[in-house]
Enzyme design. Structure first.
Site, PDB file in Angstrom:
ATOM      1  NE  ARG A 161      21.896  55.728  18.012  1.00 60.70           N
ATOM      2  CZ  ARG A 161      21.714  54.608  17.305  1.00 60.70           C
ATOM      3  NH1 ARG A 161      22.358  53.519  17.616  1.00 60.70           N
ATOM      4  NH2 ARG A 161      20.912  54.586  16.279  1.00 60.70           N
ATOM      5  NE  ARG A 221      21.688  49.009   9.597  1.00 60.13           N
ATOM      6  CZ  ARG A 221      21.131  49.868  10.426  1.00 60.13           C
ATOM      7  NH1 ARG A 221      21.749  50.224  11.529  1.00 60.13           N
ATOM      8  NH2 ARG A 221      19.946  50.369  10.160  1.00 60.13           N
ATOM      9  CB  CYS A 229      26.300  49.825  12.746  1.00 59.16           C
ATOM     10  SG  CYS A 229      24.800  48.943  12.333  1.00 59.16           S
ATOM     11  CE  LYS A 258      15.951  55.283  17.038  1.00 61.39           C
ATOM     12  NZ  LYS A 258      16.639  54.978  15.770  1.00 61.39           N
ATOM     13  CG  ASN A 259      13.507  54.352  13.856  1.00 61.35           C
ATOM     14  OD1 ASN A 259      14.452  55.060  14.181  1.00 61.35           O
ATOM     15  ND2 ASN A 259      13.514  53.035  13.999  1.00 61.35           N
ATOM     16  CG  ASP A 282      14.168  48.399  15.261  1.00 59.08           C
ATOM     17  OD1 ASP A 282      15.237  47.830  14.970  1.00 59.08           O
ATOM     18  OD2 ASP A 282      13.725  49.376  14.630  1.00 59.08           O
TER      19      ASP A 282
HETATM   20  N1  EPU Z   1      19.528  46.547   2.949  1.00 61.50           N
HETATM   21  C1  EPU Z   1      20.219  46.272   1.778  1.00 61.50           C
HETATM   22  N2  EPU Z   1      20.540  47.319   0.951  1.00 61.50           N
HETATM   23  C2  EPU Z   1      20.183  48.607   1.227  1.00 61.50           C
HETATM   24  C3  EPU Z   1      19.469  48.870   2.413  1.00 61.50           C
HETATM   25  C4  EPU Z   1      19.150  47.814   3.250  1.00 61.50           C
HETATM   26  O1  EPU Z   1      20.549  45.120   1.508  1.00 61.50           O
HETATM   27  O2  EPU Z   1      20.493  49.494   0.428  1.00 61.50           O
HETATM   28  C5  EPU Z   1      19.161  45.445   3.860  1.00 61.50           C
HETATM   29  C6  EPU Z   1      19.713  45.655   5.275  1.00 61.50           C
HETATM   30  O3  EPU Z   1      21.047  45.192   5.388  1.00 61.50           O
HETATM   31  C7  EPU Z   1      18.725  44.863   6.103  1.00 61.50           C
HETATM   32  C8  EPU Z   1      17.413  45.082   5.371  1.00 61.50           C
HETATM   33  O4  EPU Z   1      17.769  45.474   4.036  1.00 61.50           O
HETATM   34  O5  EPU Z   1      19.033  43.486   6.074  1.00 61.50           O
HETATM   35  C9  EPU Z   1      16.507  46.132   5.972  1.00 61.50           C
HETATM   36  O6  EPU Z   1      17.239  47.321   6.232  1.00 61.50           O
HETATM   37  P1  EPU Z   1      16.557  48.753   6.140  1.00 61.50           P
HETATM   38  O7  EPU Z   1      17.211  49.524   5.047  1.00 61.50           O
HETATM   39  O8  EPU Z   1      15.081  48.602   6.081  1.00 61.50           O
HETATM   40  O9  EPU Z   1      16.985  49.411   7.515  1.00 61.50           O
HETATM   41  P2  EPU Z   1      17.096  50.969   7.745  1.00 61.50           P
HETATM   42  O10 EPU Z   1      16.076  51.650   6.948  1.00 61.50           O
HETATM   43  O11 EPU Z   1      18.506  51.386   7.602  1.00 61.50           O
HETATM   44  C10 EPU Z   1      15.378  51.204   9.697  1.00 61.50           C
HETATM   45  C11 EPU Z   1      15.401  51.587  11.142  1.00 61.50           C
HETATM   46  C12 EPU Z   1      16.080  50.489  11.938  1.00 61.50           C
HETATM   47  C13 EPU Z   1      15.304  49.186  11.730  1.00 61.50           C
HETATM   48  C14 EPU Z   1      15.218  48.864  10.233  1.00 61.50           C
HETATM   49  C15 EPU Z   1      14.385  47.640   9.930  1.00 61.50           C
HETATM   50  C16 EPU Z   1      15.516  53.990  11.141  1.00 61.50           C
HETATM   51  C17 EPU Z   1      16.304  55.210  11.455  1.00 61.50           C
HETATM   52  N3  EPU Z   1      16.139  52.837  11.313  1.00 61.50           N
HETATM   53  O12 EPU Z   1      16.732  51.080   9.288  1.00 61.50           O
HETATM   54  O13 EPU Z   1      15.960  50.881  13.309  1.00 61.50           O
HETATM   55  O14 EPU Z   1      15.937  48.143  12.411  1.00 61.50           O
HETATM   56  O15 EPU Z   1      14.653  49.988   9.527  1.00 61.50           O
HETATM   57  O16 EPU Z   1      13.094  47.814  10.397  1.00 61.50           O
HETATM   58  O17 EPU Z   1      14.359  54.076  10.785  1.00 61.50           O
HETATM   59  C18 EPU Z   1      16.596  51.051  15.579  1.00 61.50           C
HETATM   60  O18 EPU Z   1      15.750  51.958  15.699  1.00 61.50           O
HETATM   61  O19 EPU Z   1      17.166  50.500  16.555  1.00 61.50           O
HETATM   62  C19 EPU Z   1      16.948  50.599  14.241  1.00 61.50           C
HETATM   63  C20 EPU Z   1      18.074  49.929  13.964  1.00 61.50           C
END
Ligand code: EPU
Length: 427
Positions: free
Chosen positions: A402, A121, A116, A22-23, A310
Site C-alpha cells: 500500500r 479514527r 482500522c 504516498k501521503n 508513521d
Molecule cells: N481525528 C479526530 N477526528 C477527525 C480526524 C482525526 O479525532 O475528524 C484524530 C485521529 O483519530 C488521530 C488524530 O486526530 O488521533 C490525527 O489523525 P489525522 O486525521 O491527522 O490522520 P489522517 O489524516 O487520517 C494521515 C496519514 C496517516 C498518518 C496521520 C497522522 C494519509 C493518507 N494518512 O492520516 O498515515 O498516520 O495523518 O500523521 O495522509 C500511513 O501512511 O501509514 C498513515 C496511517
C-alpha cells in the site's frame, strides 16, 4: 498472497533514492476533482493506495491514466458525486474526495470509512469543517451526505483542532472545499504537515488563493475555478525514515538521495541522540553505523514537526538493538502497537500499556513467521528481519505494498537478502 522471506545479518551498504510520497500524492489526486481541466502529477509512486484512489476517482468521472511515473487525471465532464462503498472501504484516505466533490458539484455522498487497526479514527473534524463552510451534513445508511446551499459554499471560520492536535486529511479536505467557496475562509488549528504545504503549493499554482501554508492558520480567498494541477510529487519522508532506520539498525553504510532532509529533522535528531553516526546535506543523508552502540532516547509521536507516528513501529524495531529500556509514547494513535506482539515473536522484549511501549534491549532476534497488521507495522517486521538470525517470513505484505514501492528491491540493492514469494501456507 505474497510474503517476504528475509534472511538477517547483512549490514546494508550502498546508495538509494527516495520514491515519491504516498501521503503527498493522495490529496493532490483528490484535488484534481476541483478542476474542469486535466491534471498531471509526475513522479507518482506505484503503490496500491494510489491505484485504489485512481479507481475511486474514475468512478467519479475523473479518468485516470498512468504513463510511466506520471498520472494523468482527465475530467469526463460528468458531475458524479456518489462515492461507491466498495472502493471507499478499501482505504481511509478516500474520504478526501468529500471536500472537492462538494465544492465542485454542490453535493457529495461518501460512505463513512470505518475504523482500522490504528483505532476508531473518527472524521468528525472533517464534517464539522464542511458545516462551518456552510454545507448541510447528514449521516444516513453509513454514508455522509453533504450539500452546499444554492449558489455554492459561502466559506467561513473553521476550527480543525481535535483532542490530539489537528487532522491532516481533515485539513486537506476542508481546504479543498474552501478553495472554490464564494467568500473568504479562515481555517484555524490546521495541520502543518509537509503534505498540506505541498497541496497548498499545487493549488496556488493552479489559481487558488491560499495563505499561511505550514502554519496553523490558513486564509483562503475562494475563487470561481482553478486550472488543472501540474508538477512533481515530493519525496516520501516516511519511506526515507524507514530506510535510514534499516541502515542504522543493520549497522550499515548507506547514502539516501532525493531525501527530504528538513522534513526528517525529528527523526535525524533522535537518531543522533541514539548514537547513530550521520552526515546530512540539503537533499541527502548518509548513515555510517558500522560498529555503533545505540542508546535509548525517549520517543513521543506528535503532529509535525514532532516525531511522526508513521515511523513509530520502525523505531520500535530499531530499539530492540539499543542498550537499556527505550520508552515509546504514541501521541496520535494510542492503540497503534499491534506490531509489538509480532516483534516479541522474533525475541524482542516489549511491554505495552496505556499508549506507551517499553522496549528492553539489546536483544538477539531470531527469525520466525510473523503477521503484518498494517502498513508501517509490516515495515517494522521487515526491519527486524534484517537483523534477526535466520529466516523471517513476513506474511500479508499486501499491507506493505500500500505504501512502499518495491521495498524488497530497494533493500536487495543495498545487499539485504529479501525475497518476495507466494505464501504457500496462505494468510
Ligand atoms: N481525528 C479526530 N477526528 C477527525 C480526524 C482525526 O479525532 O475528524 C484524530 C485521529 O483519530 C488521530 C488524530 O486526530 O488521533 C490525527 O489523525 P489525522 O486525521 O491527522 O490522520 P489522517 O489524516 O487520517 C494521515 C496519514 C496517516 C498518518 C496521520 C497522522 C494519509 C493518507 N494518512 O492520516 O498515515 O498516520 O495523518 O500523521 O495522509 C500511513 O501512511 O501509514 C498513515 C496511517
Amino acid at each position: 498472497m505474497d510474503c517476504f522471506e528475509v534472511i538477517g545479518g547483512t549490514p546494508l551498504q550502498g546508495e538509494v533514492e527516495v520514491a515519491g510520497s504516498k501521503n503527498g500524492t493522495l490529496p493532490l489526486m483528490a484535488a484534481a476533482l476541483l478542476s474542469n481541466e486535466s491534471s498531471q502529477l509526475d513522479g507518482v509512486p506505484a503503490l496500491r493506495d494510489i491505484h485504489t484512489l485512481a479507481e475511486l476517482l474514475s468512478s467519479l468521472g475523473l479518468n485516470t491514466r498512468f504513463v510511466a511515473q506520471s498520472l494523468q487525471l482527465v475530467p469526463s465532464g460528468q458531475d458524479l458525486w456518489q462515492a461507491p462503498y466498495d472502493l471507499v472501504r478499501r482505504m481511509r484516505a478516500s474520504v478526501c474526495v468529500l471536500g472537492p466533490l462538494l465544492a465542485r458539484t454542490g453535493h457529495a455522498s461518501v460512505p463513512l470509512p470505518g475504523g482500522c487497526v490504528l483505532g476508531v479514527r473518527p472524521i468528525d473534524l472533517h464534517l464539522r469543517g464542511m458545516e462551518s463552510l456552510g454545507a448541510k451534513v447528514d449521516l444516513a445508511e453509513g454514508c455522509v451526505l453533504a450539500t452546499a446551499p444554492k449558489g455554492g459554499l459561502p466559506g467561513g471560520e473553521v476550527d480543525l483542532s481535535g483532542p490530539r492536535g489537528s487532522t491532516v486529511l481533515g485539513t486537506a479536505n476542508v481546504l479543498m472545499a474552501a478553495t472554490l467557496a464564494k467568500g473568504e475562509s479562515v481555517l484555524r488549528g490546521a495541520a502543518c504537515e509537509p503534505e498540506i504545504v505541498v497541496l497548498i503549493d499545487f493549488l496556488n499554482s493552479a489559481g487558488a488563493q491560499i495563505e499561511g501554508g505550514g502554519t496553523a492558520t490558513l486564509r483562503v480567498q475562494g475563487v470561481d475555478e482553478i486550472h488543472g494541477l501540474k508538477g512533481n510529487v515530493p519525496p516520501d519522508r516516511i519511506e526515507a525514515g524507514t530506510l535510514l532506520l534499516a541502515a542504522a539498525m543493520t549497522r550499515g553504510h548507506v547514502k539516501l538521495t532525493r531525501c527530504p532532509v528538513p522534513q526528517l529533522q525529528a527523526l535525524l535528531d533522535t537518531l543522533e541522540l541514539a548514537g547513530v553516526p550521520l552526515e546530512r546535506g540539503s537533499d541527502w543523508v548518509r548513515v555510517h553505523a558500522e560498529g555503533a552502540i545505540f542508546r535509548n532516547p525517549v520517543i513521543q509521536t506528535a503532529p509535525y514537526p514532532g516525531y511522526p507516528t508513521d515511523l513509530q513501529a520502525q523505531w520500535m524495531a530499531f530499539a530492540t538493538q539499543a542498550e537499556g529500556t527505550t520508552l515509546i509514547r504514541e501521541g496520535i494513535y494510542p492503540e497503534r502497537f499491534l506490531h509489538a506482539a509480532e516483534l516479541v515473536r522474533l525475541g524482542a522484549q516489549i511491554e505495552v500499556s496505556d499508549g506507551s511501549a517499553r522496549v528492553h534491549g539489546p536483544t538477539r532476534l531470531s527469525g520466525a513467521p510473523v503477521l503484518a497488521s498494517d502498513l508501517r507495522a509490516s515495515a517494522a517486521l521487515v526491519l527486524a528481519g534484517l537483523v534477526a538470525e535466520g529466516k523471517t517470513v513476513v506474511k500479508r505484505v499486501y499491507h506493505l505494498d500500500r505504501g512502499y514501492e518495491r521495498l524488497e528491491e530497494k533493500l536487495s540493492s543495498l545487499g539485504a537478502s529479501v525475497r518476495r514469494v507466494v505464501d504457500e501456507m496462505g494468510p
